[in-house]
Motif scaffolding. Structure first.
Motif, short mmCIF file in Angstrom:
data_model
loop_
_atom_site.label_atom_id
_atom_site.label_comp_id
_atom_site.label_asym_id
_atom_site.label_seq_id
_atom_site.Cartn_x
_atom_site.Cartn_y
_atom_site.Cartn_z
N LEU A 1 24.11 15.10 79.53
CA LEU A 1 23.29 16.26 79.15
C LEU A 1 22.02 15.92 79.08
O LEU A 1 20.84 16.45 79.38
N GLY A 2 21.54 14.42 78.80
CA GLY A 2 20.50 13.81 78.81
C GLY A 2 19.06 14.82 77.88
O GLY A 2 19.63 15.01 76.81
N ARG A 3 18.23 15.09 78.64
CA ARG A 3 17.24 15.79 77.73
C ARG A 3 17.28 17.49 78.13
O ARG A 3 16.28 17.96 77.72
N LYS A 4 18.45 17.72 78.62
CA LYS A 4 18.61 18.94 78.98
C LYS A 4 18.86 20.07 77.45
O LYS A 4 18.71 21.00 77.69
N SER A 5 19.10 19.10 76.48
CA SER A 5 19.52 19.71 75.46
C SER A 5 19.17 18.90 74.15
O SER A 5 19.22 17.88 74.41
N LYS A 6 18.77 19.50 73.17
CA LYS A 6 18.76 18.44 72.02
C LYS A 6 20.00 18.50 71.28
O LYS A 6 20.51 19.52 70.81
N HIS A 7 20.69 17.32 71.27
CA HIS A 7 22.10 17.21 70.68
C HIS A 7 22.13 16.00 70.05
O HIS A 7 21.11 15.04 70.03
N SER A 8 23.16 15.83 69.35
CA SER A 8 23.58 14.67 68.45
C SER A 8 25.30 14.46 68.63
O SER A 8 25.88 15.30 69.00
N ILE A 9 25.58 13.18 68.19
CA ILE A 9 26.99 12.91 68.56
C ILE A 9 27.50 12.43 67.26
O ILE A 9 27.10 11.80 66.28
N LEU A 10 28.76 12.98 66.79
CA LEU A 10 29.52 12.93 65.67
C LEU A 10 30.82 12.24 65.99
O LEU A 10 31.91 12.83 66.04
N THR A 11 30.80 10.91 65.44
CA THR A 11 32.06 10.08 65.93
C THR A 11 32.41 9.18 64.77
O THR A 11 31.76 9.15 63.83
N GLY A 12 33.77 8.70 64.53
CA GLY A 12 34.20 7.86 63.73
C GLY A 12 33.43 6.56 63.31
O GLY A 12 33.75 5.92 62.32
N ASN A 13 32.68 6.06 64.22
CA ASN A 13 32.24 4.74 64.09
C ASN A 13 30.70 4.87 63.34
O ASN A 13 30.33 3.82 62.75
N LEU A 14 30.50 6.07 62.94
CA LEU A 14 29.33 6.43 61.98
C LEU A 14 29.52 6.36 60.82
O LEU A 14 30.82 6.49 60.24
N SER A 15 28.64 5.73 59.68
CA SER A 15 28.75 5.53 58.32
C SER A 15 28.82 6.75 57.67
O SER A 15 28.42 8.05 58.31
N PRO A 16 29.49 7.36 56.42
CA PRO A 16 29.53 8.28 55.87
C PRO A 16 28.30 9.16 55.82
O PRO A 16 27.95 10.21 55.79
N LYS A 17 26.99 8.16 55.39
CA LYS A 17 25.99 8.78 55.13
C LYS A 17 25.22 9.47 56.50
O LYS A 17 24.71 10.44 56.44
N VAL A 18 25.46 8.68 57.59
CA VAL A 18 24.80 9.12 58.79
C VAL A 18 25.52 10.40 59.11
O VAL A 18 24.80 11.43 59.78
N ARG A 19 26.99 10.62 58.96
CA ARG A 19 27.67 11.84 59.32
C ARG A 19 27.13 13.06 58.71
O ARG A 19 26.89 13.94 59.14
N ARG A 20 26.82 12.69 57.59
CA ARG A 20 26.37 13.71 56.39
C ARG A 20 24.99 14.26 56.87
O ARG A 20 24.71 15.45 56.98
N GLU A 21 24.07 13.41 57.30
CA GLU A 21 22.81 13.57 57.84
C GLU A 21 22.87 14.42 59.16
O GLU A 21 22.04 15.34 59.29
N VAL A 22 23.93 14.15 60.19
CA VAL A 22 24.10 14.71 61.22
C VAL A 22 24.43 15.96 61.09
O VAL A 22 23.96 17.38 61.70
N LEU A 23 25.20 16.14 60.11
CA LEU A 23 25.96 17.72 59.90
C LEU A 23 24.80 18.62 59.37
O LEU A 23 24.61 19.74 59.29
N LYS A 24 24.00 17.96 58.46
CA LYS A 24 22.89 18.72 57.72
C LYS A 24 21.83 19.16 58.65
O LYS A 24 21.41 20.14 58.84
N ASP A 25 21.57 18.19 59.83
CA ASP A 25 20.80 18.57 60.72
C ASP A 25 21.45 19.97 61.48
O ASP A 25 20.51 20.62 62.13
#
Length: 694
Positions: A628-652
């Motif tokens: 995808l690169g810069r073709k879209s503004k995106h994020s990744i949500l996987t199990g290696n992320l901390s709970p705090k980061v996961r919540r921030e990604v979902l909020k965004d």
């Protein structure tokens, strides 16, 4: 005597079958007797395919990571009976149940003490059989069961017999009693438990040992040992409960004689049918409700027991699935027992109550229910939002039942319906979820629907531990680590979100501890990939209402979904079952397939849509992200992320700061509320109906 024990080809198979049916322990492992030529040391060791192989064998066996036990089959039993080897079996099976009880006498006054216990068993009509052990200076007193029974219960029964038989009080060097088999209540950390040597070993028989002794012939060996084995009587779990009850009351003379039958002819309770009372038609059957159902065994008959067994003894589909795929089944029970007994009562999962009521009504058997479940002092709740008519119908059905399941597809307001029950239940409530994301989501919903401040909501999970005065939300992972005794008596209403997870051992352990008067399960689908949904119904109750989207008026459905299937040129070159991991690895790295996925994502992104891409591998998320690169503004949500980061990604994602989210299904999956979502990509194969519906 040796002629009677001879294994000729004509009847060899039948005799081995009789032998294995009686002396039945674990069949995935057995031990063999050995004598060291150098030191003369003797002992038993599990038979292992890797024993003494350099760089692989790491004795002792219990601590070896390379052990591969040899299963016990007819070949090895024949070698034992012919005298080629001496076999010891492990009585405790993987489900902590056993098929016999044996008393070991091998010191001091072993002969006298073993006869004392045998005569006591005879005096209460309990079928017991005495075998002279391999050394000739000891004995085993055997009692056989018509079904496998909890090792803990069997040991309690054995010690009661010793006590009443006058053996337990004997002490000192002259005491003959040594131990009981099973020697543990349950297995620990992959252990095997203590073993017992099998009887009728040829070389020992030549010396008059490992033979059963005839009490009517001066305790000389039975002339026809096989005839004895064929006609040995067995007892059932129900008989043990009745024995314990009668032993406690010293009413041995009221016990009936146990018939002797072939093991292959014996039914589960035929040995105790004459013990059943004749008062069932006159008195109501009492059913007590707590965190389980309790029914007095003495007030039921054989037909009722068979009804329970048919519904509560389950063949484990996971075991058969593993076996079909060639995977190890050593830690997977073949049978799941959802019926137990305690204190002379059947112990049954609470969700089975309606089935029992229908059965008793059909048989015209009177019954009464004594409800000992927990009902707390009333709490005041207010619902601040208006619910739709289809939700009102669901609410009405839920309130008619103390226990049950609400089934509704994602997006139809299961959470709102559950919260709408609170003003009617008026109970201190507990909501159980399986992820921290769901915990946060429920807390938000409680504030929106009920107007309860976050500071007033109890939270158990995410490092917090606070019980709310009205309502508490908890993850089951946190509850399993908590001493639930301080919580169960304070809760009158339990709501279990995504209750199809209840069959999982840890989830199940939490749910069945609570004695709450009301129990409600929520699920989008009752189906499980492992086919264990029956356990969900046993512990959570029946489906009391199902929301069918096709029966709801179009204005409540929102926008209709459009399913588009994309065909690719990917084709696995590996054998499908045994090379599944290689297939998945090839699929997630397939260039043409991944380019097609990316083109479709970019196409939807250009239409200003919110897009969720679900896969089953973190590596696949990274692969798609790189393309995808810069073709879209995106994020990744996987199990290696901390709970705090996961919540921030979902909020965004919810705030539309990002419009493409690449995630693994385990994190987004069940229960996550994303009402703003426009497009969902499912780019990873699944056979789970649950995941597809979610």
């Amino acid at each position: 005597m040796s002629d009677m024990l001879h294994l000729c080809e004509k009847d060899k198979k039948g005799k081995i079958s009789i032998f294995r049916n009686l002396f039945k322990g674990r069949e995935d492992v057995f031990a063999k007797y050995w004598v060291s030529r150098k030191t003369g040391k003797k002992g038993y060791s599990p038979v292992c395919k890797n024993e003494w192989i350099p760089q692989i064998c790491r004795k002792p066996c219990e601590k070896c990571g390379n052990k591969e036990y040899v299963p016990l089959d007819d070949f090895w039993i024949e070698k034992h009976l012919r005298g080629d080897i001496i076999i010891g079996i492990y009585p405790i099976q993987l489900d902590d149940r056993v098929n016999f009880l044996a008393f070991d006498f091998d010191k001091g006054s072993w002969f006298e003490d073993s006869i004392i216990l045998l005569k006591f068993c005879q005096s209460i009509n309990l079928p017991a059989h005495l075998e002279r052990s391999k050394s000739g200076n000891g004995a085993h007193l055997w009692i056989f069961f018509s079904q496998s029974i909890s090792a803990a219960k069997v040991r309690e029964f054995g010690f009661r017999l010793l006590e009443k038989g006058g053996i337990a009080g004997i002490s000192g060097d002259k005491s003959g009693f040594d131990r009981i088999f099973p020697n543990q209540d349950f297995l620990h950390d992959g252990g095997l438990g203590n073993l017992i040597a099998l009887p009728l070993q040829y070389k020992a028989r030549q010396k008059g040992n490992t033979l059963f002794l005839d009490p009517d012939n001066s305790f000389k060996p039975y002339i026809n040992q096989w005839n004895l084995l064929i006609n040995i009587g067995r007892i059932s779990e129900i008989d043990i409960d009745l024995f314990i009850e009668k032993i406690s009351d010293d009413t041995f003379l009221n016990l009936s004689v146990f018939p002797s039958k072939s093991p292959l002819q014996s039914s589960l309770r035929d040995a105790s049918q004459s013990l059943q009372p004749s008062t069932l038609e006159k008195e109501s059957l009492k059913i007590t409700i707590s965190n389980y159902l309790s029914i007095p065994i003495k007030d039921t008959d054989e037909v009722f027991y068979q009804f329970l067994r048919k519904n509560l003894v389950i063949h484990n589909p996971i075991f058969y699935d593993k076996k079909a795929k060639g995977f190890s089944t050593w830690d997977t029970p073949k049978i799941i027992y959802c019926i137990n007994s305690k204190g002379g009562n059947y112990i049954i999962p609470r969700g089975f109550l309606k089935n029992i009521e229908r059965y008793l009504l059909q048989k015209s058997i009177p019954f009464q229910i004594e409800d000992e479940s927990i009902k707390t002092p009333n709490r005041a709740f207010k619902c601040r939002i208006k619910i739709y008519n289809y939700q009102k119908e669901a609410l009405k059905e839920i309130l008619k039942n103390n226990v049950g399941i609400l089934e509704a597809p994602p997006g139809y307001g299961k959470t709102v319906i559950a919260l709408a029950t609170l003003p009617y239940r008026k109970q201190r409530s507990l909501i159980i979820v399986h992820t921290k994301e769901l915990l946060v989501q429920w807390i938000q919903k409680i504030g929106d629907v009920m107007g309860i401040e976050k500071s007033d909501i109890g939270i158990i999970g995410g490092g917090k531990e606070k019980i709310g005065e009205k309502i508490t939300v908890a993850t089951y992972q946190s509850l399993i680590r908590k001493d639930l005794k301080i919580l169960v008596d304070k809760i009158g209403y339990v709501i279990v979100d995504e209750c199809h997870r209840v069959p999982a051992n840890t989830f199940q352990k939490v749910v069945k501890e609570f004695k709450a008067r009301y129990l409600l399960g929520l699920t989008a689908t009752p189906f499980r990939k492992d086919k264990l949904q029956k356990l969900m119904f046993l512990y959570m109750g029946e489906i009391i209402h199902r929301i069918d989207p096709d029966k709801i008026s179009s204005e409540l459905k929102g926008v209709n979904s459009i399913l588009e299937i994309r065909y690719t040129d990917f084709y696995p070159t590996f054998e499908k079952v045994k090379k599944y991991k290689k297939i998945i690895e090839a699929l997630t790295k397939d260039e043409n397939r991944n380019n097609l996925i990316v083109r479709d994502i970019v196409g939807e992104y250009s239409l200003d849509k919110s897009i969720l891409v679900l896969t089953g591998r973190k590596g696949h998320c990274l692969e798609i992200s790189q393309r995808l690169g810069r073709k879209s503004k995106h994020s990744i949500l996987t199990g290696n992320l901390s709970p705090k980061v996961r919540r921030e990604v979902l909020k965004d994602f919810r705030d539309k700061k990002i419009r493409v989210l690449l995630a693994t299904g385990q994190l987004i999956g069940e229960g996550i509320d994303l009402p703003f979502l426009d497009t969902l990509f499912l780019v990873f194969p699944t056979s789970s109906k649950t995941k597809l519906i979610q």
